[in-house]
Design a protein around this motif. Sequence first.
Motif, PDB file in Angstrom:
ATOM      1  N   GLU A   1      17.847 -35.817  14.347  1.00 19.85           N
ATOM      2  CA  GLU A   1      19.265 -35.484  15.063  1.00 19.85           C
ATOM      3  C   GLU A   1      18.314 -34.328  16.188  1.00 19.85           C
ATOM      4  O   GLU A   1      19.213 -33.989  16.973  1.00 19.85           O
TER       5      GLU A   1
ATOM      6  N   THR B   1      19.421 -44.531   6.616  1.00 18.90           N
ATOM      7  CA  THR B   1      19.799 -44.831   7.700  1.00 18.90           C
ATOM      8  C   THR B   1      20.460 -42.732   8.435  1.00 18.90           C
ATOM      9  O   THR B   1      19.565 -42.214   9.054  1.00 18.90           O
ATOM     10  N   LYS B   2      21.159 -42.699   8.013  1.00 18.48           N
ATOM     11  CA  LYS B   2      21.587 -41.119   7.614  1.00 18.48           C
ATOM     12  C   LYS B   2      21.027 -40.229   7.261  1.00 18.48           C
ATOM     13  O   LYS B   2      20.828 -39.328   8.541  1.00 18.48           O
TER      14      LYS B   2
ATOM     15  N   LEU C   1      17.596 -44.178  17.597  1.00 16.94           N
ATOM     16  CA  LEU C   1      17.714 -44.655  15.996  1.00 16.94           C
ATOM     17  C   LEU C   1      19.078 -44.023  15.797  1.00 16.94           C
ATOM     18  O   LEU C   1      19.481 -44.446  15.382  1.00 16.94           O
ATOM     19  N   THR C   2      19.742 -42.947  16.361  1.00 10.71           N
ATOM     20  CA  THR C   2      21.237 -42.894  16.565  1.00 10.71           C
ATOM     21  C   THR C   2      22.070 -43.303  16.847  1.00 10.71           C
ATOM     22  O   THR C   2      23.232 -43.789  16.457  1.00 10.71           O
TER      23      THR C   2
ATOM     24  N   TYR D   1      22.376 -46.020  14.029  1.00 13.87           N
ATOM     25  CA  TYR D   1      22.466 -45.562  13.287  1.00 13.87           C
ATOM     26  C   TYR D   1      24.263 -45.732  12.887  1.00 13.87           C
ATOM     27  O   TYR D   1      25.494 -46.155  12.602  1.00 13.87           O
TER      28      TYR D   1
ATOM     29  N   VAL E   1      18.427 -40.240  10.636  1.00 11.84           N
ATOM     30  CA  VAL E   1      19.110 -39.377  11.336  1.00 11.84           C
ATOM     31  C   VAL E   1      19.011 -37.943  10.836  1.00 11.84           C
ATOM     32  O   VAL E   1      19.226 -37.464  12.376  1.00 11.84           O
ATOM     33  N   GLU E   2      18.839 -37.718  10.276  1.00 15.64           N
ATOM     34  CA  GLU E   2      19.448 -35.978  10.122  1.00 15.64           C
ATOM     35  C   GLU E   2      18.523 -35.245  10.286  1.00 15.64           C
ATOM     36  O   GLU E   2      18.266 -34.267  10.054  1.00 15.64           O
TER      37      GLU E   2
ATOM     38  N   VAL F   1      14.573 -41.093  19.781  1.00 13.96           N
ATOM     39  CA  VAL F   1      15.667 -40.231  18.523  1.00 13.96           C
ATOM     40  C   VAL F   1      17.155 -40.816  18.943  1.00 13.96           C
ATOM     41  O   VAL F   1      17.458 -40.301  18.666  1.00 13.96           O
TER      42      VAL F   1
END
Length: 309
Positions: free
Chosen positions: A251, A243-244, A272-273, A276, A247-248, A269
């Motif tokens: 983000e 997931t990280k 999603l964050t 996370y 996100v990266e 987005v």
Amino acid sequence: MAELKQLIFFDFEMLCSKNGMLFEDMEAIRLGAVKVELETGKVTGFDRFIRPQQDSPLSPFCKELTGISDSDLKTADDFSEVFKDFLFWVGGVKKARFYSWSTSDLLRLKADAFRHNLPQATIDKITKRYVDFQAIFTKRASRTAASVEKALSFYDLYFIGEPHHPMYDAYNTLRIYQSFEEQNVKTDFIMLQQFIFQEAELPPIERLSQELKNIFQKDLIEFYSHLNDAFRMKDAWKLIKKTKKLVEKYENILLSRSGVFDKELISNVEELTTFYHELQTAYKEHCSYPSKIMILHEQMVEPLQKICG
């Protein structure tokens, strides 16, 4: 805290050897910097050779790399004198913010200040006001750590001055900083090319948000297809890392200052964050008591399901 008056970009050249050296032995042999006065925009430079405590001749490798000769250092002041003059040129540490391209310059400052028994309070003040601009540029635009020359090329700029001349290295870092701060659309396009499109060509700006939503949805569908109601704890940690990574990838859209992304894309987005962060919280809670599985509650995954369609 005192009002910010100037930005200082600085860079060191250090003792070096083709065979490598311990960092503690790589004393500074030249300090270069540029200062930007925020009120006027005036830019001034600082350039000084530094006589190291080690008195052995420079290696041929170091001479060729830095362009510095033994004669340049023989008559130079030592680190403590040069640093004192540098502080006078800065004109007030509390009114300044300090930048360099990677933390190696700050580490060199700390190491040589310790070597010369300089006041720790002064170094602490600089450290408190220090910014590793390469790290910011990497996170926000380039994805991988780029050289000064590579970062300039993203903005169709070329290096000005002599290579491995610390004042010019500092000046070109300033040019990257100014481009990053002032060219918001260009910076977002760099970010998109590096993080999302990579080798593919960017779509026209009028189709940009829609194309990004399509790519984001495709990535999310692939991600969502591997979600379960419950995970073993070791698999839950793998899920967090996966997931990280996702996100990266996206983000920076939330940090955009250009206004080129539409509200729906930004909202997607954000969902999603949020997932996370909730996933991290749930994992920590399950780690705090004996648990073999982590359960994903419906309210956590429902927003992602809606985006997937």
